[in-house]
Write a protein that holds these residues in place. Structure first.
Motif, PDB file in Angstrom:
ATOM      1  N   SER A  29       0.821  -1.448   0.014  1.00 45.23           N
ATOM      2  CA  SER A  29      -0.008  -0.198  -0.009  1.00 45.23           C
ATOM      3  C   SER A  29       0.842   1.322  -0.136  1.00 45.23           C
ATOM      4  O   SER A  29       2.287   1.268   0.430  1.00 45.23           O
ATOM      5  N   ALA A  30       0.391   2.215  -0.242  1.00 47.43           N
ATOM      6  CA  ALA A  30       0.975   3.638  -0.496  1.00 47.43           C
ATOM      7  C   ALA A  30       1.526   3.775   0.899  1.00 47.43           C
ATOM      8  O   ALA A  30       2.747   4.475   1.107  1.00 47.43           O
ATOM      9  N   SER A  31       0.822   3.542   2.122  1.00 42.85           N
ATOM     10  CA  SER A  31       1.207   3.946   3.431  1.00 42.85           C
ATOM     11  C   SER A  31       2.552   3.068   3.732  1.00 42.85           C
ATOM     12  O   SER A  31       3.469   3.516   4.376  1.00 42.85           O
ATOM     13  N   ALA A  32       2.408   1.770   3.405  1.00 35.66           N
ATOM     14  CA  ALA A  32       3.530   0.850   3.553  1.00 35.66           C
ATOM     15  C   ALA A  32       4.740   1.077   2.708  1.00 35.66           C
ATOM     16  O   ALA A  32       5.961   1.003   3.300  1.00 35.66           O
ATOM     17  N   ARG A  33       4.605   1.914   1.635  1.00 38.34           N
ATOM     18  CA  ARG A  33       5.781   2.452   1.001  1.00 38.34           C
ATOM     19  C   ARG A  33       6.310   3.715   1.420  1.00 38.34           C
ATOM     20  O   ARG A  33       7.214   4.307   0.980  1.00 38.34           O
ATOM     21  N   GLY A  34       5.576   4.354   2.376  1.00 38.14           N
ATOM     22  CA  GLY A  34       6.268   5.531   3.018  1.00 38.14           C
ATOM     23  C   GLY A  34       5.494   6.878   2.682  1.00 38.14           C
ATOM     24  O   GLY A  34       5.668   7.880   2.804  1.00 38.14           O
ATOM     25  N   TYR A  35       4.241   6.743   2.192  1.00 36.58           N
ATOM     26  CA  TYR A  35       3.564   7.750   1.719  1.00 36.58           C
ATOM     27  C   TYR A  35       2.142   7.751   2.381  1.00 36.58           C
ATOM     28  O   TYR A  35       0.859   7.926   1.772  1.00 36.58           O
ATOM     29  N   GLY A  36       2.205   7.993   3.604  1.00 35.93           N
ATOM     30  CA  GLY A  36       0.995   7.862   4.635  1.00 35.93           C
ATOM     31  C   GLY A  36       0.581   9.440   4.905  1.00 35.93           C
ATOM     32  O   GLY A  36       0.736  10.312   4.030  1.00 35.93           O
ATOM     33  N   THR A  37       0.282   9.628   6.168  1.00 41.10           N
ATOM     34  CA  THR A  37      -0.309  10.841   6.537  1.00 41.10           C
ATOM     35  C   THR A  37       0.764  11.884   6.514  1.00 41.10           C
ATOM     36  O   THR A  37       0.427  13.170   5.956  1.00 41.10           O
ATOM     37  N   GLY A  55      10.113   1.882 -15.028  1.00 39.02           N
ATOM     38  CA  GLY A  55       8.786   1.968 -14.723  1.00 39.02           C
ATOM     39  C   GLY A  55       8.295   1.954 -13.287  1.00 39.02           C
ATOM     40  O   GLY A  55       9.328   1.647 -12.414  1.00 39.02           O
ATOM     41  N   PHE A  56       7.305   2.507 -12.895  1.00 41.69           N
ATOM     42  CA  PHE A  56       6.956   2.597 -11.486  1.00 41.69           C
ATOM     43  C   PHE A  56       6.905   1.139 -10.942  1.00 41.69           C
ATOM     44  O   PHE A  56       6.336   0.209 -11.313  1.00 41.69           O
ATOM     45  N   GLY A  57       7.412   1.187  -9.737  1.00 40.77           N
ATOM     46  CA  GLY A  57       7.580  -0.107  -9.013  1.00 40.77           C
ATOM     47  C   GLY A  57       8.599  -1.087  -9.331  1.00 40.77           C
ATOM     48  O   GLY A  57       8.667  -2.257  -8.517  1.00 40.77           O
ATOM     49  N   ASN A  58       9.199  -0.911 -10.422  1.00 39.96           N
ATOM     50  CA  ASN A  58      10.267  -1.855 -10.864  1.00 39.96           C
ATOM     51  C   ASN A  58      11.537  -1.541 -10.159  1.00 39.96           C
ATOM     52  O   ASN A  58      12.149  -0.322 -10.141  1.00 39.96           O
ATOM     53  N   ARG A  59      12.547  -2.424 -10.152  1.00 40.95           N
ATOM     54  CA  ARG A  59      13.695  -2.330  -9.731  1.00 40.95           C
ATOM     55  C   ARG A  59      14.703  -1.788 -10.807  1.00 40.95           C
ATOM     56  O   ARG A  59      14.487  -1.896 -12.296  1.00 40.95           O
ATOM     57  N   ARG A  60      15.898  -1.013 -10.479  1.00 42.58           N
ATOM     58  CA  ARG A  60      16.627  -0.330 -11.727  1.00 42.58           C
ATOM     59  C   ARG A  60      16.991  -1.188 -12.564  1.00 42.58           C
ATOM     60  O   ARG A  60      17.303  -2.413 -12.242  1.00 42.58           O
TER      61      ARG A  60
END
Length: 113
Positions: free
Chosen positions: A34-42, A104-109
């Motif tokens: 989730s966005a929160s789990a990836r560091g994009y929370g409150t 792309g989004f979410g892919n490793r380099r």
């Protein structure tokens, strides 16, 4: 308009260029935290609200609702949420930048979806 030929999905299905089949798309979505789990929370949402609305750092276009707050140096490369490391970019500009950096989004380099 240029035509991009279909490609083979990871599972072997023939799909339009730049896409995954429905089965792989669902599997990828379930696997992504989730966005929160990836560091994009409150805290991130509060930071977005306080950042001055500036022009797009990539194309120079005017700020508009829906712009992305982008890390100049990605978190994965040691970047922080310090305002000096953040820039507003249009969604389309962010997509091009991200695809150029890591496939792309979410892919490793170097990994392409």
């Amino acid at each position: 308009m240029p035509y991009a030929p279909p490609r083979i999905c990871k599972c072997g299905a023939l799909v339009p260029a730049g896409r995954a089949c429905a089965r792989c798309s669902k599997a990828n979505e379930k696997a992504r935290p989730s966005a929160s789990a990836r560091g994009y929370g409150t805290d991130w949402r509060k930071l977005r609200e306080t950042m001055p609305k500036t022009r797009c750092a990539i194309c120079g276009g005017h700020w508009e609702p829906g712009m992305h707050l982008d890390h100049r140096t990605p978190r994965a490369a040691g970047g922080t949420d310090d305002p000096s490391n953040l820039q507003w970019v249009h969604r389309r500009c962010h997509s091009v930048k991200t695809a150029g950096q890591d496939g792309g989004f979410g892919n490793r380099r170097g990994q392409r979806g």
